[in-house]
Design a protein around this motif. Sequence first.
Motif, mmCIF file in Angstrom:
data_model
loop_
_atom_site.group_PDB
_atom_site.id
_atom_site.type_symbol
_atom_site.label_atom_id
_atom_site.label_comp_id
_atom_site.label_asym_id
_atom_site.label_seq_id
_atom_site.Cartn_x
_atom_site.Cartn_y
_atom_site.Cartn_z
ATOM 1 N N LEU A 1 31.421 17.454 -1.473
ATOM 2 C CA LEU A 1 30.151 18.186 -1.592
ATOM 3 C C LEU A 1 28.966 17.290 -1.232
ATOM 4 C CD1 LEU A 1 28.638 20.758 -2.340
ATOM 5 C CD2 LEU A 1 28.704 20.024 -4.737
ATOM 6 N N ALA A 2 29.088 16.004 -1.572
ATOM 7 C CA ALA A 2 27.992 15.065 -1.289
ATOM 8 C C ALA A 2 27.764 14.877 0.212
ATOM 9 C CB ALA A 2 28.281 13.722 -1.960
ATOM 10 N N ARG A 3 28.682 15.361 1.055
ATOM 11 C CA ARG A 3 28.430 15.329 2.513
ATOM 12 C C ARG A 3 27.422 16.399 2.904
ATOM 13 N NH1 ARG A 3 32.904 12.514 4.842
ATOM 14 N NH2 ARG A 3 34.660 12.632 3.432
ATOM 15 N N ARG A 4 27.313 17.464 2.056
ATOM 16 C CA ARG A 4 26.478 18.610 2.425
ATOM 17 C C ARG A 4 25.144 18.662 1.697
ATOM 18 N NH1 ARG A 4 29.803 23.043 0.766
ATOM 19 N NH2 ARG A 4 31.559 21.716 0.194
ATOM 20 N N CYS A 5 24.995 17.889 0.621
ATOM 21 C CA CYS A 5 23.711 17.868 -0.102
ATOM 22 C C CYS A 5 23.603 16.531 -0.821
ATOM 23 C CB CYS A 5 23.645 19.021 -1.114
ATOM 24 S SG CYS A 5 24.777 18.839 -2.487
ATOM 25 N N THR A 6 22.435 16.247 -1.365
ATOM 26 C CA THR A 6 22.309 15.053 -2.202
ATOM 27 C C THR A 6 22.851 15.423 -3.573
ATOM 28 O OG1 THR A 6 20.355 14.357 -0.984
ATOM 29 C CG2 THR A 6 20.708 13.344 -3.144
ATOM 30 N N LEU A 7 24.010 14.862 -3.910
ATOM 31 C CA LEU A 7 24.633 15.148 -5.199
ATOM 32 C C LEU A 7 24.556 13.885 -6.043
ATOM 33 C CD1 LEU A 7 26.281 17.192 -6.911
ATOM 34 C CD2 LEU A 7 28.339 16.090 -6.017
ATOM 35 N N ARG A 8 23.957 14.021 -7.207
ATOM 36 C CA ARG A 8 23.774 12.863 -8.092
ATOM 37 C C ARG A 8 24.736 12.989 -9.267
ATOM 38 N NH1 ARG A 8 18.766 10.932 -6.178
ATOM 39 N NH2 ARG A 8 17.712 12.528 -4.938
ATOM 40 N N LEU A 9 25.553 11.963 -9.462
ATOM 41 C CA LEU A 9 26.573 11.989 -10.505
ATOM 42 C C LEU A 9 26.104 11.204 -11.726
ATOM 43 C CD1 LEU A 9 29.633 11.338 -8.177
ATOM 44 C CD2 LEU A 9 28.675 13.535 -8.888
ATOM 45 N N VAL A 10 26.809 11.416 -12.849
ATOM 46 C CA VAL A 10 26.432 10.768 -14.111
ATOM 47 C C VAL A 10 27.646 10.018 -14.662
ATOM 48 C CG1 VAL A 10 25.807 11.239 -16.517
ATOM 49 C CG2 VAL A 10 24.613 12.421 -14.661
ATOM 50 N N VAL A 11 27.436 8.769 -15.065
ATOM 51 C CA VAL A 11 28.519 7.977 -15.654
ATOM 52 C C VAL A 11 28.051 7.334 -16.957
ATOM 53 C CG1 VAL A 11 29.515 7.374 -13.400
ATOM 54 C CG2 VAL A 11 27.849 5.834 -14.448
#
Length: 362
Positions: free
Chosen positions: A98-108
């Motif tokens: 999905l991060a190829r198609r939008c800016t996706l910010r993950l949480v750790v």
Amino acid sequence: MTRELAALPTPALVLDLDKLEANVERMAAKADALGVRLRPHLKTHKCERVARLQLDRSRAGATVATLAEARYFAAHGVDDLTWAFPVILSRLEEAAELARRCTLRLVVDSPEAVAALEDLGRPLHVWLKVDCGYHRAGVDPEGDALVALGRRLAGSRRLVFDGLLSHSGHAYRAASPEIARRVADEERDLMVRAKERLARLGVEVPALSIGSTPAMAAVRSLAGIDEVRPGNYAFFDYTQVRLGACRVADCAVTVLASVVSRGRAHSVVDAGALALSKDAGPAGGTATMGEIFADYAAAALSEDLRVVSLSQEHGILSRPQPVGRRLRILPNHSCLTVAHFDEYAVVRGEEVVDRWPIHRAR
Ligand SMILES: Cc1ncc(COP(=O)(O)O)c(C=O)c1O
């Protein structure tokens, strides 16, 4: 095609557009006044039409709770999304795709998650989750993990460190708006201190992201904070009324139900747990599984008629009512209520002006 609310089959999820628009504008204006970006949490509504209203006004990206929500909103043009949930290691390939198609910010909040993200070898955006007192997830802002993980993310040659993220869910336990304000102030101060602590160790924190609806409703200053992520404010609900975060008149979502059976001391409506959810709202006050409007236009709730218990499809009312009577129920928790329906009946006053689908896939 317009239709009168009075002719709508029940149970139906009714969205009052005037109230939604006012709520969206009020929170956006508050974020502007406090000098922070508003990144609304879209899990509340799971609907691109509602998101469009919010993002046309605030234009600072959005927040989601699941990958399914992220995919859906990305497909509808939302190009900057924080998946505000501790990243699920078995879903990393999907997230990277999905991060190829939008800016996706993950949480750790764990070394295991950081290692797994680094192993993917992709320039993924990552927030480090901080526990600001809710004690659900996140690293202790005064502990060693903040420094260890902050250092690792900021120094990563693969990952993009977005900053520190917290959620003041314990504001839902506040007994008054004053206590909610204290929770919000503590969240702000603790996050600013965590950033300063890392700065002293040479770790630069690009941004601080915080928030919940009751904390945002109560807070008066957010100096040092970059963005806020309330979600429930779009609709509000009876829990927010009890917390003092809104008025009954601000609540935008109701369940329209019909009385289907009348007993000697109670009656039954066609809105059970799979319409209203079993959320019992905050502790204290009169126990309720859903309040009932005596007069919707006047925002007046009934004094003695309420939903007192729920089975799967049956809602049990506190008093006998004539079979066929139609009622508008104010749910305890709008986010969970919405997640049980396929669409909103969108109304202006008593007129159904549109139907908006709800994307509740997981
Ligand atoms: C991580 C996170 N951020 C923001 C929110 C939005 O808070 P609220 O539902 O109070 O608007 C939530 C809600 O659960 C959340 O879990």
